[in-house]
Design an enzyme around this catalytic site. Sequence first.
Site, PDB file in Angstrom:
ATOM      1  N   LYS A  87       0.975  -1.367   0.201  1.00  0.00           N
ATOM      2  CA  LYS A  87      -0.027   0.032   0.016  1.00  0.00           C
ATOM      3  C   LYS A  87       0.883   1.141  -0.058  1.00  0.00           C
ATOM      4  O   LYS A  87       1.533   1.428   0.733  1.00  0.00           O
ATOM      5  CB  LYS A  87      -1.055   0.118   1.193  1.00  0.00           C
ATOM      6  CG  LYS A  87      -1.983   0.795   1.262  1.00  0.00           C
ATOM      7  CD  LYS A  87      -2.985   0.347   2.268  1.00  0.00           C
ATOM      8  CE  LYS A  87      -4.339   1.362   2.410  1.00  0.00           C
ATOM      9  NZ  LYS A  87      -4.985   1.107   3.437  1.00  0.00           N
ATOM     10  N   LEU A  88       0.714   2.020  -1.045  1.00  0.00           N
ATOM     11  CA  LEU A  88       1.666   3.070  -1.362  1.00  0.00           C
ATOM     12  C   LEU A  88       0.794   4.524  -1.305  1.00  0.00           C
ATOM     13  O   LEU A  88      -0.312   4.457  -1.686  1.00  0.00           O
ATOM     14  CB  LEU A  88       2.260   2.922  -2.489  1.00  0.00           C
ATOM     15  CG  LEU A  88       2.949   1.716  -2.733  1.00  0.00           C
ATOM     16  CD1 LEU A  88       3.231   1.602  -4.122  1.00  0.00           C
ATOM     17  CD2 LEU A  88       4.610   2.143  -2.354  1.00  0.00           C
TER      18      LEU A  88
END
Length: 217
Positions: A87-88
Site C-alpha cells: 500500500k503506497l
Amino acid sequence: MKFFIDTANLEQIKEAQDMGILDGVTTNPSLMAKEGITGTDNIMKHYVDICNIVDGDVSAEVISTDFDGMVREGEALAELHEQIVIKLPMIKDGIKACKYFSDRGIKTNVTLVFSPGQALLAAKAGATYVSPFIGRLDDISTDGLNLIAEIRHIYDNYAFETQILAASVRHTMHVIDCAKLGADVMTGPLKSITGLLNHPLTDIGLEKFLADYKKGN
Ligand code: E4P
C-alpha cells in the site's frame, strides 16, 4: 464485488472470514496503532497473522515517503507472505514506486486518493487497486460516491485493469451505493458488512415460520 474488512483487529477479521464472504483485508498505520500493534517487528508479525486468517489480499502500508524507502519497505513486506499487497501513498514517489512494483509483478494499492486525476495516475502506474476515500470526502461536505462514479467512468473509457477499492466506507449505504456504481471492491468496518444482514421483516418472518412449525409438531 469483493468485500475487504478495514481493520487490524484479528477477532473481527476472523468473524468476517467465518461468514464466508471475506475477500481480503486493508490496514493502515492508524488501524495498527488502534490495536496496540507498534514497532516494525510486531507490525510485520501482525501482517502474517492476518494473512493466516484470510484467503485473499492483505494490504500492508509503507511509512516511507521517498522512493528508495518505499521500495525497501515494500520488498520486505512482499517477502512476508504471498497475499501481501503493497500500500503506497498517492504522492509522486508513491506513483514511481507503484510502477516499480507493478513492473515486477508485485501487487499494489495506491491509497489516500481523493480526486479522479490521482486515480488516473495510479492506473497509469499499473496499480492493482486504487483506494478513493469516500467517507473522508463526505466528512468535508464533498460527495465521496461521486468520486467512485467518476473513476469508474474514466477507467471504463480506457479499460484500465486497476480495481476501484472504495475505501473509508463507514456504513451499509456506502456499500450498497458503491455496488450500484460498480466499485470492484469495498473496504469498511465489520459493522458495514454485518449491517447488511438486517431487515425487520426477516426477523418477523422467521419468528412466524418457527412458531407455525412448532404448532404442527
Ligand atoms: C483504506 O484502506 C483506509 O484504511 C481506510 O478505509 C480509511 O478509513 P477511515 O477514513 O474511516 O479512517
